[in-house]
Design an enzyme around this catalytic site. Sequence first.
Site, PDB file in Angstrom:
ATOM      1  N   ASP A 195      10.117   2.525  -1.240  1.00  0.00           N
ATOM      2  CA  ASP A 195       8.074   2.988  -0.008  1.00  0.00           C
ATOM      3  C   ASP A 195       8.873   2.720   1.440  1.00  0.00           C
ATOM      4  OD1 ASP A 195       4.974   3.957   0.428  1.00  0.00           O
ATOM      5  OD2 ASP A 195       6.404   4.124   1.728  1.00  0.00           O
ATOM      6  N   TYR A 210       1.083  -1.306   0.059  1.00  0.00           N
ATOM      7  CA  TYR A 210      -0.039   0.032   0.173  1.00  0.00           C
ATOM      8  C   TYR A 210       0.948   1.205  -0.211  1.00  0.00           C
ATOM      9  CZ  TYR A 210      -2.969   3.369   2.084  1.00  0.00           C
ATOM     10  OH  TYR A 210      -3.555   4.596   1.774  1.00  0.00           O
ATOM     11  N   LYS A 231       6.422   9.226   8.644  1.00  0.00           N
ATOM     12  CA  LYS A 231       5.551   8.800   9.348  1.00  0.00           C
ATOM     13  C   LYS A 231       6.522   9.293  10.746  1.00  0.00           C
ATOM     14  CE  LYS A 231       2.863   4.880   8.100  1.00  0.00           C
ATOM     15  NZ  LYS A 231       1.351   4.941   8.735  1.00  0.00           N
TER      16      LYS A 231
HETATM   17  P1  KE4 Z   1      -0.024   8.684   4.287  1.00  0.00           P
HETATM   18  O1  KE4 Z   1      -0.989   9.374   3.689  1.00  0.00           O
HETATM   19  O2  KE4 Z   1      -1.022   7.838   5.495  1.00  0.00           O
HETATM   20  O3  KE4 Z   1       0.653   9.589   5.604  1.00  0.00           O
HETATM   21  O4  KE4 Z   1       0.690   7.483   4.159  1.00  0.00           O
HETATM   22  C1  KE4 Z   1       0.536   6.648   2.984  1.00  0.00           C
HETATM   23  C2  KE4 Z   1       1.569   5.617   3.177  1.00  0.00           C
HETATM   24  C3  KE4 Z   1       2.592   5.820   2.195  1.00  0.00           C
HETATM   25  N1  KE4 Z   1       3.162   4.326   1.706  1.00  0.00           N
HETATM   26  C4  KE4 Z   1       2.866   3.457   3.116  1.00  0.00           C
HETATM   27  C5  KE4 Z   1       4.562   2.296   4.059  1.00  0.00           C
HETATM   28  C6  KE4 Z   1       2.188   3.795   4.253  1.00  0.00           C
HETATM   29  O5  KE4 Z   1       1.980   2.709   5.400  1.00  0.00           O
HETATM   30  C7  KE4 Z   1       1.470   4.634   4.121  1.00  0.00           C
HETATM   31  C8  KE4 Z   1       0.110   4.947   5.491  1.00  0.00           C
HETATM   32  N2  KE4 Z   1       0.445   3.686   6.310  1.00  0.00           N
HETATM   33  C9  KE4 Z   1      -1.399   3.595   7.234  1.00  0.00           C
HETATM   34  C10 KE4 Z   1      -1.665   2.195   7.960  1.00  0.00           C
HETATM   35  N3  KE4 Z   1      -0.549   1.364   7.595  1.00  0.00           N
HETATM   36  C11 KE4 Z   1      -1.554   4.987   7.242  1.00  0.00           C
HETATM   37  C12 KE4 Z   1      -2.915   4.681   8.630  1.00  0.00           C
HETATM   38  C13 KE4 Z   1      -4.252   4.799   8.045  1.00  0.00           C
HETATM   39  O6  KE4 Z   1      -4.045   4.851   6.231  1.00  0.00           O
HETATM   40  O7  KE4 Z   1      -5.484   5.457   8.684  1.00  0.00           O
END
Ligand code: KE4
Length: 430
Positions: free
Chosen positions: A239, A144, A267
């Site tokens: 990523d 993802y 993060k």
């Molecule tokens: P954000 O746009 O949520 O900051 O990042 C997207 C993203 C991109 N790449 C990876 C590997 C990620 O894990 C994420 C976002 N992770 C999710 C849960 N593992 C965020 C939690 C949510 O969607 O509320």
Amino acid sequence: MNIEKSKELYSKAIRLMPGGVNSPVRAFRSVGGEPLFMKQGRGSRLVDVDDNEYIDYCMSWGPLILGHADSDVIKAITGAAANGTSFGTPNPFEVTIAGMVAKRFPSIEKIRFVNSGTEAVMSAIRLARGFTGKNRIIKFDGCYHGHADHLLVAAGSGLATFGTPDSAGVTPGNAADTLIVPFNDLEAVAETVEKNGDTIAAVILEPLPCNYSMIPPADGFLRGVRELCDRKGILLIFDEVITGFRLAPGGAQEYYGVAADLTTLGKIIGGGLPVGAYGGRADIMSMIAPDGPVYQAGTLSGNPLAMAAGITTLEKLDRTGAYMKLKKLSDEFAGILAPVLKKHEGRFLLQRLESVFAFYFTGRKEVSSLAQVKECDMKLFGRFHAGMLSRGIYLSPSGYEVGFLSTAHSSADLEKTAAAIDESLRAVLA
Ligand code: KE4
């Protein structure tokens, strides 16, 4: 457990926000029950609006590697805030943290800060297309990368085919240039590259997929993808929004010894404030405006508070020997859990890698593909999650998410957690 105030807030929230939340997974839909509203985090703990306290392993989905409200991070944020919350100009914090990232990630010769992981990935893909002049990207089923349209794409039928939109509102046109292959299947990647000739701009992957539970990369897989990209002149994007500064100071690239051409971060780099970043080879990054023709911008990019929080986080991780501590904590957790796992072997599995871990309701002894994750019993996970909550342990509210240790977790936390796991498993597996 009294959760009256959470219920009251939820009844108002669902009238004001879709699902009563600002990100879908927080709504507890995949584990059942209603979301809890938290009012405070400190160290390894979360406290909800009804004053219930939990040992937290979601840790805001990964950013809080030092735990909640780390005193040094809070000091850095309040100190920066006293001088203003945003200038809309370059600021010294950006220069400092850009240098810190470059020191930890040799492959990141230049970096651009943005406000989320999604923004980082969206920009990196646009950059890869702008730099190569090619349109297609290969992503992996089981990874993802945030919610940019061209990445909300599911595997079509068949092994390596064009993706189909994985969300309403994503047009077939947006999905058209995204190819999906199964993670850990090097042959499928090579076959897809062969089939698509020189139309592929980049391959993007989570070096350690953590969004469909945790799927450890098979030995040689990352190296194999790297070598294939080198042979075919395709950019490799890691990523590292989760793995960056998590698996090692230099993320998965340091941990596995495989360098990317472009890297996305998020993060941890923001210390809990909204930050994303993308960076890589200087010749590629020179394509980004204002130096080059690939446009990307952001009002609050490089925000001084977020930069200050990130600087303090990265500096403290190094200064306190955090990675050794986290490894010891992870080993201790596995040791304390061993008898519990033995007791429930064949029904319940723990997989961990450094300070990341995942629980699987499966009979398998290991899980290494999305298909194997999908076999897991997510209904059981939901009941397990509720059992853990009632015993004061807050796990990420989805069987497709992972858990994170922080330097704020203690041996006593781990002991209490292991006991709660044992009791919850005896209840749900009875
Ligand atoms: P954000 O746009 O949520 O900051 O990042 C997207 C993203 C991109 N790449 C990876 C590997 C990620 O894990 C994420 C976002 N992770 C999710 C849960 N593992 C965020 C939690 C949510 O969607 O509320």
